[in-house]
Structures are given as C-alpha cells and as structure tokens.
Scaffold this motif. Sequence first.
Motif, PDB file in Angstrom:
ATOM      1  N   LYS A  54      69.362 -30.403  17.373  1.00 56.55           N
ATOM      2  CA  LYS A  54      68.445 -31.585  18.005  1.00 56.55           C
ATOM      3  C   LYS A  54      68.187 -31.865  19.395  1.00 56.55           C
ATOM      4  CE  LYS A  54      70.194 -33.897  13.018  1.00 56.55           C
ATOM      5  NZ  LYS A  54      70.147 -32.877  12.567  1.00 56.55           N
ATOM      6  N   GLY A  55      68.227 -30.542  19.816  1.00 58.14           N
ATOM      7  CA  GLY A  55      67.943 -30.974  21.071  1.00 58.14           C
ATOM      8  C   GLY A  55      66.601 -31.287  21.784  1.00 58.14           C
ATOM      9  N   CYS A  56      65.519 -31.533  20.753  1.00 56.63           N
ATOM     10  CA  CYS A  56      64.045 -32.301  20.911  1.00 56.63           C
ATOM     11  C   CYS A  56      64.018 -32.667  19.592  1.00 56.63           C
ATOM     12  CB  CYS A  56      63.280 -31.101  22.119  1.00 56.63           C
ATOM     13  SG  CYS A  56      62.676 -29.703  20.798  1.00 56.63           S
ATOM     14  N   GLN A  57      62.649 -33.093  20.171  1.00 56.67           N
ATOM     15  CA  GLN A  57      62.383 -34.303  18.475  1.00 56.67           C
ATOM     16  C   GLN A  57      61.276 -33.147  17.819  1.00 56.67           C
ATOM     17  OE1 GLN A  57      62.244 -37.064  18.328  1.00 56.67           O
ATOM     18  NE2 GLN A  57      63.369 -37.467  19.903  1.00 56.67           N
ATOM     19  N   LEU A  58      61.652 -31.548  17.929  1.00 56.14           N
ATOM     20  CA  LEU A  58      60.654 -31.189  17.031  1.00 56.14           C
ATOM     21  C   LEU A  58      61.343 -30.256  15.979  1.00 56.14           C
ATOM     22  CD1 LEU A  58      59.054 -28.371  19.508  1.00 56.14           C
ATOM     23  CD2 LEU A  58      58.365 -30.321  18.493  1.00 56.14           C
ATOM     24  N   ASN A  59      62.343 -30.804  15.759  1.00 59.03           N
ATOM     25  CA  ASN A  59      63.234 -30.645  14.414  1.00 59.03           C
ATOM     26  C   ASN A  59      62.408 -30.818  13.438  1.00 59.03           C
ATOM     27  OD1 ASN A  59      65.838 -32.480  14.034  1.00 59.03           O
ATOM     28  ND2 ASN A  59      64.881 -32.018  16.512  1.00 59.03           N
ATOM     29  N   LYS A  60      62.410 -31.924  13.852  1.00 62.08           N
ATOM     30  CA  LYS A  60      61.897 -33.868  12.860  1.00 62.08           C
ATOM     31  C   LYS A  60      60.675 -33.583  12.117  1.00 62.08           C
ATOM     32  CE  LYS A  60      64.323 -37.139  15.671  1.00 62.08           C
ATOM     33  NZ  LYS A  60      63.653 -38.078  16.472  1.00 62.08           N
ATOM     34  N   ARG A  61      59.573 -32.307  12.846  1.00 61.03           N
ATOM     35  CA  ARG A  61      58.614 -32.487  12.395  1.00 61.03           C
ATOM     36  C   ARG A  61      58.364 -30.561  11.715  1.00 61.03           C
ATOM     37  NH1 ARG A  61      54.293 -35.187  16.227  1.00 61.03           N
ATOM     38  NH2 ARG A  61      53.001 -34.475  13.734  1.00 61.03           N
ATOM     39  N   ARG A  62      59.702 -29.987  11.667  1.00 62.07           N
ATOM     40  CA  ARG A  62      59.148 -28.834  10.552  1.00 62.07           C
ATOM     41  C   ARG A  62      59.321 -28.585   9.987  1.00 62.07           C
ATOM     42  NH1 ARG A  62      65.451 -27.044  13.292  1.00 62.07           N
ATOM     43  NH2 ARG A  62      66.627 -26.902  11.415  1.00 62.07           N
ATOM     44  N   THR A  63      58.507 -27.639   9.502  1.00 60.43           N
ATOM     45  CA  THR A  63      58.662 -27.104   7.475  1.00 60.43           C
ATOM     46  C   THR A  63      59.860 -26.149   7.720  1.00 60.43           C
ATOM     47  OG1 THR A  63      56.242 -27.026   7.327  1.00 60.43           O
ATOM     48  CG2 THR A  63      57.351 -26.397   5.763  1.00 60.43           C
ATOM     49  N   ASN A  64      60.403 -25.717   8.244  1.00 57.53           N
ATOM     50  CA  ASN A  64      61.525 -23.974   8.659  1.00 57.53           C
ATOM     51  C   ASN A  64      61.663 -23.595  10.137  1.00 57.53           C
ATOM     52  OD1 ASN A  64      61.605 -22.803   5.511  1.00 57.53           O
ATOM     53  ND2 ASN A  64      59.383 -22.813   5.889  1.00 57.53           N
ATOM     54  N   LEU A  65      63.160 -23.651   9.907  1.00 60.98           N
ATOM     55  CA  LEU A  65      62.919 -22.851  11.016  1.00 60.98           C
ATOM     56  C   LEU A  65      62.554 -21.559  11.716  1.00 60.98           C
ATOM     57  CD1 LEU A  65      65.651 -23.664  14.178  1.00 60.98           C
ATOM     58  CD2 LEU A  65      66.559 -21.885  12.524  1.00 60.98           C
ATOM     59  N   VAL A  66      62.504 -21.095  12.329  1.00 64.03           N
ATOM     60  CA  VAL A  66      61.629 -19.682  12.726  1.00 64.03           C
ATOM     61  C   VAL A  66      62.515 -19.319  13.873  1.00 64.03           C
ATOM     62  CG1 VAL A  66      59.609 -18.312  13.473  1.00 64.03           C
ATOM     63  CG2 VAL A  66      59.147 -20.701  12.354  1.00 64.03           C
ATOM     64  N   PHE A  67      63.695 -18.722  13.348  1.00 60.69           N
ATOM     65  CA  PHE A  67      64.397 -17.948  14.248  1.00 60.69           C
ATOM     66  C   PHE A  67      64.326 -16.403  14.983  1.00 60.69           C
ATOM     67  CE2 PHE A  67      69.306 -15.885  15.122  1.00 60.69           C
ATOM     68  CZ  PHE A  67      69.380 -16.611  15.898  1.00 60.69           C
ATOM     69  N   GLY A  68      64.021 -15.565  13.806  1.00 64.88           N
ATOM     70  CA  GLY A  68      63.937 -13.951  14.304  1.00 64.88           C
ATOM     71  C   GLY A  68      63.418 -13.140  12.682  1.00 64.88           C
ATOM     72  N   VAL A  69      63.392 -11.756  13.506  1.00 64.90           N
ATOM     73  CA  VAL A  69      62.879 -11.030  12.501  1.00 64.90           C
ATOM     74  C   VAL A  69      63.163 -10.034  13.241  1.00 64.90           C
ATOM     75  CG1 VAL A  69      60.435 -11.265  12.411  1.00 64.90           C
ATOM     76  CG2 VAL A  69      61.910 -10.888  10.278  1.00 64.90           C
ATOM     77  N   GLY A  70      64.051  -8.498  11.930  1.00 62.81           N
ATOM     78  CA  GLY A  70      64.092  -7.346  12.496  1.00 62.81           C
ATOM     79  C   GLY A  70      65.070  -6.737  12.244  1.00 62.81           C
ATOM     80  N   THR A  71      65.728  -5.341  13.395  1.00 66.84           N
ATOM     81  CA  THR A  71      66.915  -5.136  13.360  1.00 66.84           C
ATOM     82  C   THR A  71      67.516  -5.537  14.571  1.00 66.84           C
ATOM     83  OG1 THR A  71      67.847  -2.499  13.148  1.00 66.84           O
ATOM     84  CG2 THR A  71      65.773  -3.136  14.422  1.00 66.84           C
ATOM     85  N   PRO A  72      68.928  -5.799  14.319  1.00 69.01           N
ATOM     86  CA  PRO A  72      69.664  -6.405  14.962  1.00 69.01           C
ATOM     87  C   PRO A  72      70.764  -4.680  16.170  1.00 69.01           C
ATOM     88  CG  PRO A  72      70.468  -6.982  13.057  1.00 69.01           C
ATOM     89  CD  PRO A  72      69.356  -5.877  12.515  1.00 69.01           C
ATOM     90  N   SER A  73      69.989  -4.475  15.484  1.00 71.49           N
ATOM     91  CA  SER A  73      70.126  -2.850  16.643  1.00 71.49           C
ATOM     92  C   SER A  73      68.765  -2.168  17.296  1.00 71.49           C
ATOM     93  CB  SER A  73      71.231  -1.710  15.869  1.00 71.49           C
ATOM     94  OG  SER A  73      69.696  -0.850  15.236  1.00 71.49           O
TER      95      SER A  73
END
Length: 223
Positions: A54-73
């Motif tokens: 909850k470090g800024c206000q943006l979490n309040k309005r999001r539909t989904n968190l967009v973390f990242g995608v792909g291969t960890p290696s």
Amino acid sequence: MDGFAKAINSAKAYLETDKMAGVEALFRESAKSETGQTKDVRLEALKKSAEACKGCQLNKRRTNLVFGVGTPSAKLMFIGEAPGEDEDLKGEPFVGRAGQLLTKMIEAMGLRREDVYIANILKCRPPNNRPPQPDEISACCAFIAEQVKIINPKVVCALGKFAAQFLLKTDEPISALRGKFRGIDLADGVKVMPTFHPAYMLRNPSSKRLVWEDLKKIKNEID
Ligand code: URA
C-alpha cells in the motif's frame, strides 16, 4: 532538481538502505536464496508482497496487479513503464497494442515471449495511463529491483525513459541513452540496453530502425 530526478534520488537512497515500511518482507524472502530457494519461489513470495503493498494510492484503483511474466531463468529481461488498461484487466504486462509490437520485436530476435521475462517499473496502472509520479516510483521500485536480482539476466532491455532513467540513475534523455550497454549498481554483471518504448515506436515509426539496431546488439550479447 525536477520531480523525476527526486524520485531517482529517493529510489537510490531506498535501495542503499534496503528499508521501506511494508516491503521489508520481500528482502527477508529474497535473502533465503542463499538457503537454496528456487527463483520461482522467490518471485512468488515477492509477488505476494507486491499484492499486499500500500506504498502509494495506485493499489486502490487497480483491477489486477501486473507483476511480470516469462521465464525466471531468462537471459533477457524487458522492463517497461507501467501497466495500461489492457494489462490492468489481464494482469499481464505488455498485452495491448504496444505489447503486441514488443512481442513482434522479441520474435524478430528469434525468441518467443516465453523465453524472456517482462515486467514494469510500476505494478499498478496509473489512472488514464498518465506517466508514473515520483512518489509512485519510489514506492514501487523495490519490486523491480528485486526482480532483476532474482532473475539475474545477462541483459535488461529498458523500454523508454522511465525504465532507463531509473535503472541507470540518470536524467539523461532516452535519445542519448539508447543504443549503448551500461552496467548497473543493482546487479553485478547485468548489462542494460536502453531503447525506445514500443508506444513511442507506434507514434514514430521511423524509430523502429534504431530499435532494431539496439535489439541486434542485445542478440549478439546473449547468444
Ligand atoms: N506500457 C508499458 O510500459 N508497460 C506495459 O505493460 C504496457 C504498456
């Protein structure tokens, strides 16, 4: 000092002190790497921290968190600015028009989207796709910093001004930064190649030629 330079300075101070309310947990989780946790487990723990942030206000309005995608290696990581509407709805970075262009760029390099890792500086969508604000970058930057450390790619391709200036701790314009590899303090041995953002390429098709030059340098580096 302009707002963005202030954000870079505060992000730098943050990264140097390794402290910020609400996200210390992620450092505890990532520290477990020394005890043998896999990259997937560390990324999953980090994602949970980001979901709770909850470090800024943006979490309040999001539909989904967009973390990242792909291969960890992945040997190659792409870092953009922030999710747009399509990304917010799907919870995946770069799936809208700019994302489709990024996917074509990746394929032109002889890779698939699944072969690389894709993430953004901000994990929540700014309203109306406005540029990230300095306080939002300061609040969120620990997550992308940790993603880079966990994935530890050979090359990070910084897409556009925000990613390039944050990673390289500079306020030089993207037109001056692009096309040259640089090291970063964040992760030893990881090289950053800044290039234009795909959304800029859609608006300025003549920039595609320069981006392709940058991608060829990346391809040579990771092969
Ligand atoms: N632009 C970005 O910088 N990131 C996305 O995920 C989508 C568009």
